[in-house]
Write an enzyme that holds these catalytic residues in place. Structure first.
Site, PDB file in Angstrom:
ATOM      1  N   ASP A 194       0.997  -1.074   0.111  1.00 55.03           N
ATOM      2  CA  ASP A 194       0.182  -0.105   0.123  1.00 55.03           C
ATOM      3  C   ASP A 194       0.872   1.145  -0.030  1.00 55.03           C
ATOM      4  O   ASP A 194       0.294   2.372  -0.293  1.00 55.03           O
ATOM      5  CB  ASP A 194      -0.984  -0.168   1.190  1.00 55.03           C
ATOM      6  CG  ASP A 194      -2.110   1.023   0.927  1.00 55.03           C
ATOM      7  OD1 ASP A 194      -2.723   1.150   0.136  1.00 55.03           O
ATOM      8  OD2 ASP A 194      -2.074   1.850   1.980  1.00 55.03           O
ATOM      9  N   MET A 275      -7.830   5.463   2.972  1.00 53.97           N
ATOM     10  CA  MET A 275      -8.046   6.789   2.092  1.00 53.97           C
ATOM     11  C   MET A 275      -6.826   7.035   1.270  1.00 53.97           C
ATOM     12  O   MET A 275      -7.048   7.893   0.581  1.00 53.97           O
ATOM     13  CB  MET A 275      -8.549   7.902   3.025  1.00 53.97           C
ATOM     14  CG  MET A 275      -9.853   7.720   3.573  1.00 53.97           C
ATOM     15  SD  MET A 275     -11.145   7.710   2.464  1.00 53.97           S
ATOM     16  CE  MET A 275     -11.132   9.297   1.616  1.00 53.97           C
ATOM     17  N   ARG A 276      -5.763   6.224   1.450  1.00 53.99           N
ATOM     18  CA  ARG A 276      -4.496   6.434   0.467  1.00 53.99           C
ATOM     19  C   ARG A 276      -4.842   6.468  -0.802  1.00 53.99           C
ATOM     20  O   ARG A 276      -4.447   7.417  -1.708  1.00 53.99           O
ATOM     21  CB  ARG A 276      -3.633   5.595   1.199  1.00 53.99           C
ATOM     22  CG  ARG A 276      -2.043   5.941   0.394  1.00 53.99           C
ATOM     23  CD  ARG A 276      -1.024   5.150   0.983  1.00 53.99           C
ATOM     24  NE  ARG A 276      -0.582   5.529   2.458  1.00 53.99           N
ATOM     25  CZ  ARG A 276      -0.778   4.843   3.352  1.00 53.99           C
ATOM     26  NH1 ARG A 276      -1.257   3.495   3.444  1.00 53.99           N
ATOM     27  NH2 ARG A 276      -0.243   5.290   4.580  1.00 53.99           N
ATOM     28  N   ALA A 277      -5.695   5.298  -1.146  1.00 52.52           N
ATOM     29  CA  ALA A 277      -6.013   5.223  -2.668  1.00 52.52           C
ATOM     30  C   ALA A 277      -6.539   6.470  -3.338  1.00 52.52           C
ATOM     31  O   ALA A 277      -6.075   6.966  -4.096  1.00 52.52           O
ATOM     32  CB  ALA A 277      -6.853   4.044  -2.985  1.00 52.52           C
TER      33      ALA A 277
END
Length: 663
Positions: A194, A275-277
């Site tokens: 990720d 929420m990183r995407a």
């Protein structure tokens, strides 16, 4: 020094080139993970990227590459005067070897000087060298867990911390993380996966003309590297100029509400975690617009950003194939296109969430379920059970009990068996062999204390010499080689057992993936055994081989055990520190070859004589049980568990635990 291969001379690999260029335009995108088969110019393209990066302004003499415009106030080489003059140098690409030590990555303190003189004598590591540049890890999936943990910490905080018995050093470590890997050698931990902003899949072209051009350019470069680079210098300069222009335009790019809504809807539709995407997609779409020379983010930018930022984030378990359903992506983007009023409650089932295109389930549930005779498998029975039957699908995997190797090993860090490792709890001290990495303070003080008067100690300081230093010995966990020996004979197909057996092995494979083991697969049926998968870190490959495993024929148990013994002998030569756990999945019958029972017994005793840890998963079912798997476990010197007992939450397991505590 060898002339680098020009970035513009790399043939094909359009997605890879674009992902690297977007990170050159906007380093906040978060780096690139390049997945692909061997020999596809992954490393060549990454190493060539540095020639396109703008030069970096640094404080003269600072080993940590501080920016003269805003130096790090906590820099170990500081304090630096803010706004002072600086020098410029090319951006660095620092390579992290998979076998590097912890001290090589984060740096090392001179413990002897720290104790004796109170001086923080610090030698920077690779994280300091990569600050404001590129940190490149070839074969990143083979990186040891303790190095992965350090990378995760540095990537999350933008700083590296070095702690040694109360003496600490902190320095900035913001870098572009680029990794390459061959999926056949195993997957990455989800946490590290990720951290890569983008991911691309590369494969060799099947187009003859393109392959010819690759060979032609490679041979030309080998014959005359400098001349080859000169021929591409103009194109290289043009791309470099475009990168600089895109960087200057980047702050002016507008990410409108419509594009943001498309980004959020896409991430929700593909059920990515966290929420990183969303953030990475937003930064990537902005960089795409700047690269195209635009100040507005369009739907095509959002689509391309999704194809680069989401495939490695949407995987739900280790055996799911990476990728993105482009039809579903287009449907989602179309539904949330435009900046008129947003659709009320349009997030749910519309973009492919529950019903759009269900995959047909062709499971063999009603294909003779409950109607098969006790000893005949499903499919086309042959006389004597010698016919091959088509593969059956594995049952749903489950969480298994922890199977471990007894004793204490010294293998690669993992999560299965006890081992002496660099990480873990401190269990004792010893004299260091080579560089001191983990100081045992109490043992060091005890070793130095009797000699203080003879060394002329005066005052409060402790006089410490090299011979007094003690290395802490630590106990953690190691990864093992889990070698599966699976009975694929006709008797295993009886009563639809093979589906349950495959489900159990699949569950053990999932456990091996989580515990960072290597795995191998030996199968036996008919008259022989074969190595279906040599020992590898790719649990995905083992799962694929298991799924396609046919059944039928007699049970050459001895051949299976001897083949497994041979695999272990070869693997010990390659990796002597890695201990093995043999998991034999069988009902214990031996019917193949001359004197099958006696030969299987002799083969099993080889494992017991060499102290090889083993577990027999007893697949026998029905009201009448012969207990042959238990006998086999005794001859192997291991233990036997039934399919039910293999479950971590099985009632049988709970009862045994209660009985153990009561005893």
């Amino acid at each position: 020094m060898t002339t680098p291969f020009p970035f513009t001379a790399v043939v094909g690999q359009d997605d890879l080139r674009l992902a690297l260029l977007l990170n050159a335009v906007s380093p906040s995108v978060g780096g690139v993970l390049v997945r692909g088969e061997k020999g596809t110019a992954k490393s060549t393209a990454v190493r060539a990227l540095t020639s396109l990066l703008p030069k970096v302004a640094v404080v003269p003499g600072c080993r940590f590459s501080c920016d003269p415009a805003s130096p790090d106030p906590g820099c170990p080489d500081g304090p630096h005067e803010g706004g002072g003059g600086g020098t410029s140098r090319p951006a660095r690409m620092v390579e992290l070897p998979v076998g590097a030590s912890e001290d090589r990555l984060v740096g090392a303190l001179d413990i002897e000087r720290a104790l004796a003189e109170g001086v923080k004598a610090f030698e920077p590591g690779l994280l300091a060298a990569a600050h404001r540049g590129i940190l490149y890890v070839d074969e990143v999936n083979l990186l040891h867990d303790h190095l992965v943990d350090l990378l995760l910490d540095a990537a999350a905080m933008g700083a590296s911390y070095v702690e040694r018995e109360g003496v600490s050093v902190r320095h900035a470590a913001r870098f572009l993380l680029v990794g390459t890997m061959n999926p056949e050698e195993g997957e990455l931990r989800p946490q590290l996966l990720d951290r890569f902003g983008l991911t691309v899949e590369v494969a060799a072209s099947r187009e003859p003309d393109q392959r010819v051009e690759v060979v032609r350019r490679r041979l030309a470069y080998d014959d005359d590297p400098a001349g080859f680079a000169a021929r591409w210098a103009d194109e290289e300069a043009a791309v470099r100029q475009r990168v600089v222009a895109a960087r200057e335009l980047l702050p002016s790019v507008r990410l409108g509400d419509a594009a943001l809504r498309q980004i959020a809807a896409t991430c929700a539709a593909f059920e990515v975690d966290g929420m990183r995407a969303d953030i990475v997609m937003a930064r990537t779409a902005t960089a795409l617009a700047a690269w195209a020379g635009r100040t507005d983010v369009l739907a095509e930018d959002v689509r391309q950003a999704a194809l680069l930022a989401l495939p490695h984030r949407r995987r739900r378990n280790p055996f799911d194939a990476p990728g993105l359903d482009e039809d579903k992506l287009d449907q989602t983007l179309e539904e949330f296109a435009g900046d008129d009023d947003p659709d009320p409650d349009g997030d749910g089932g519309g973009p492919g969430g529950g019903g759009g295109q269900p995959e047909p389930d062709e499971g063999p549930a009603d294909d003779g379920a409950g109607a098969a005779p006790p000893e005949a498998g499903e499919g086309e029975p042959a006389p004597g059970g010698a016919g091959e039957q088509s593969p059956v699908r594995a049952a749903e995997p489950f969480r298994t009990k922890v199977l471990s190797v007894p004793g204490i090993g010294e293998g690669a860090a993992g999560r299965r068996s006890r081992a002496r490792t660099e990480q873990g709890r401190t269990t004792g001290a010893r004299r260091p062999e080579g560089a001191l990495t983990k100081l045992h303070l109490a043992a060091t003080v005890r070793a130095a204390a009797p000699h203080q008067r003879a060394r002329g100690r005066s005052g409060r300081g402790l006089v410490v010499r090299r011979d007094d230093l003690r290395q802490a010995t630590r106990e953690g966990r190691e990864g093992n080689l889990v070698l599966f020996v699976v009975d694929a004979s006709g008797s295993m197909a009886a009563r639809q057992r093979m589906s349950a057996v495959k489900g159990a092995v699949l569950s053990l494979l999932l456990d091996a993936y989580q515990r960072r083991d290597k795995v191998g697969l030996v199968t036996f049926r008919g008259s022989a055994a074969e190595v279906a998968l040599p020992p590898t870190s790719s649990v995905d490959a083992a799962a694929a081989r298991l799924e396609s495993l046919p059944t039928g024929g007699r049970t050459p148990l001895a051949a299976g055990l001897l083949k497994a013994h041979d695999v272990l002998r070869v693997e010990r030569l390659r990796d002597p520190a890695r201990r093995a756990l043999v998991v034999v999945v069988t009902d214990g019958r031996a019917t193949g070859g001359p004197e099958p029972v006696a030969l299987a017994s002799r083969a099993a005793r080889l494992f017991a004589a060499e102290g090889i840890a083993s577990v027999v998963v007893d697949c026998e079912s029905g009201p009448v049980r012969l207990g042959l798997a238990g006998q086999l476990a005794g001859e192997l010197g291991g233990t036997a568990v039934t399919l039910d007992e293999l479950r971590a939450d099985s009632i049988a397991g709970l009862v045994k635990d209660v009985q153990r505590r009561a005893a």
